[in-house]
Design an enzyme around this catalytic site. Sequence first.
Site, PDB file in Angstrom:
ATOM      1  N   LYS A 162       3.192  11.967   7.828  1.00 30.42           N
ATOM      2  CA  LYS A 162       3.848  11.965   9.131  1.00 30.42           C
ATOM      3  C   LYS A 162       3.195  12.965  10.089  1.00 30.42           C
ATOM      4  O   LYS A 162       3.236  12.792  11.298  1.00 30.42           O
ATOM      5  CB  LYS A 162       5.333  12.308   8.992  1.00 30.42           C
ATOM      6  CG  LYS A 162       6.122  11.415   8.056  1.00 30.42           C
ATOM      7  CD  LYS A 162       6.207   9.988   8.554  1.00 30.42           C
ATOM      8  CE  LYS A 162       7.274   9.168   7.829  1.00 30.42           C
ATOM      9  NZ  LYS A 162       6.951   8.881   6.422  1.00 30.42           N
TER      10      LYS A 162
HETATM   11  C1  PLP Z   1       7.115   7.717   5.719  1.00 29.11           C
HETATM   12  C2  PLP Z   1       6.465   7.645   4.404  1.00 29.11           C
HETATM   13  C3  PLP Z   1       6.081   6.415   3.851  1.00 29.11           C
HETATM   14  C4  PLP Z   1       6.376   5.099   4.521  1.00 29.11           C
HETATM   15  O1  PLP Z   1       5.645   4.924   5.718  1.00 29.11           O
HETATM   16  P1  PLP Z   1       6.106   3.842   6.783  1.00 29.11           P
HETATM   17  O2  PLP Z   1       5.241   4.058   7.953  1.00 29.11           O
HETATM   18  O3  PLP Z   1       7.551   4.139   7.074  1.00 29.11           O
HETATM   19  O4  PLP Z   1       5.942   2.507   6.146  1.00 29.11           O
HETATM   20  C5  PLP Z   1       5.433   6.423   2.637  1.00 29.11           C
HETATM   21  N1  PLP Z   1       5.203   7.579   1.975  1.00 29.11           N
HETATM   22  C6  PLP Z   1       5.572   8.763   2.470  1.00 29.11           C
HETATM   23  C7  PLP Z   1       5.314   9.994   1.670  1.00 29.11           C
HETATM   24  C8  PLP Z   1       6.198   8.847   3.710  1.00 29.11           C
HETATM   25  O5  PLP Z   1       6.560  10.035   4.184  1.00 29.11           O
END
Ligand code: PLP
Length: 493
Positions: A111
């Site tokens: 993120k």
């Molecule tokens: C947010 C997240 C995901 C999923 O990503 P999306 O964009 O919501 O599909 C997968 N793994 C981790 C560790 C995340 O923080």
Amino acid sequence: MYYLSTRDKSLRCTAAQAIAQGLSRDGGLLTPAVLPRLSQNALEDMKEMSYQQRAVYVMGSYLEDFTASELSGFAAKAYGTFDTPEVAPLRPVDGNTYCLELWHGPTCAFKDMALQMLPYLLSASLEKNAEKKTACILVATSGDTGKAALEGFKDVDKTRILVFYPRDGVSQIQKLQMTTQEGGNVGVCAVEGNFDDAQTGVKRIFSDEALREKLAERGFFLSSANSINWGRVLPQIVYYISAYSELRRTGAVEKGAAVNVCVPTGNFGNILAAYYARQMGVPIARLICASNSNNVLTDFLQTGAYNRNRPFYTTMSPSMDILISSNLERLLFDLSGQDSQAVAGYMQSLAEEGRYTVSPLVGRKLRELFAAGFCDDAGTQRMISSMWREREYLIDPHTAVAFDVLKQYREQSGDQAPAVVVSTASPYKFCDSVLGALGVTELAQGVDMIEQMEQLTGVAAPRPLADLKKKTPRFQDSVTKEQLVEQVMKMLN
Ligand SMILES: *Cc1c(COP(=O)(O)O)cnc(C)c1O
């Protein structure tokens, strides 16, 4: 370039407006009217660029109302906080598998790739729009977004950030990361229920006109840092293009040679960015969507029928414990030839009945572009363990799901094309699950698990996680989703 609502394409706005607003007023997602194309030569030119330069190049093609020098400044600051100059290193795993590590930012999850950038995009957008009010950013988080958004927006002028997380749906380390957040403009609160409850509650606030007016009187407007905001998706396109440039730079693939990408998927933001990179011209053959036991997307991509009426599982990959993947809406908009009426119909049916079926044409396109699979907790543990034993590579549960699904895909299809597996979190964010997978039965308490895992593996923990033990929680509130509005007003006081 204009941005259109996926539910009514006659609603259009500029990039700065799309980023400031987050979500379209009609509940649709703001989506670029056209996708810029990158030639194979442009991709070749990017081989010699830094990650920051690649970001400016790619983002500039979508953000006509921003200058290159503005974007260069943002990229330098946003990615200067990472613990490696490569920002998103591509690690060779075996002869034709590469792992794209997206967790070298300050909160150790992917993120950060977008949420270190978004505050700069948002602040500049507010200025361009001559906005006088303070942005009140509401975030529903399944764990990682909350901390990354808090860290990105802490003490950013003219913003307040309020984060809601599912009380029983995040890891101990994730919870501590959020409740110990510093900064004068931040708030954190637990919501009883799962991520969908938190997300539904927050979405409801966005469509609450009475609340909007009340907030406006007090000098606030609502904005979103969830992956429905275009300013979240755009920085994510960059790393797919960057990864391909790296494969070319190191000579791992020939010019124009196709690769597959495998993405651990929850809200569909990450894999949507891979789709956009593909549409822009990156030679990606198959987009492989990896899910955990909450395999609503596996079924959807294989059959064209979306059905959220199914049991919800709390798994060891909590960021993928999602039954309503919001960003899918943007894909449907694109694949249906921007048929916003059809998309609005699907979304209405999803809201009312929890299900919809796409047209046969869209269904066929889905099957051509995507492969999909899922991996339960037992399979996740086995993959963490075998990666460690066979390759001394320590991976987190989300990344393990992706490795397992890629393995299944290769076995079933025989497709051995080079593949990029996206690694979305540091294994140190999920010590309990990783230690368990490595056979440890006596777990240390809370943050002490970080040291326990360091001692067992000899792999150093990222600094921000190792430092957690020096911090004390600041936020203790817990509410039901019905109390969210009240809680927002309280936190803004
Ligand atoms: C947010 C997240 C995901 C999923 O990503 P999306 O964009 O919501 O599909 C997968 N793994 C981790 C560790 C995340 O923080």
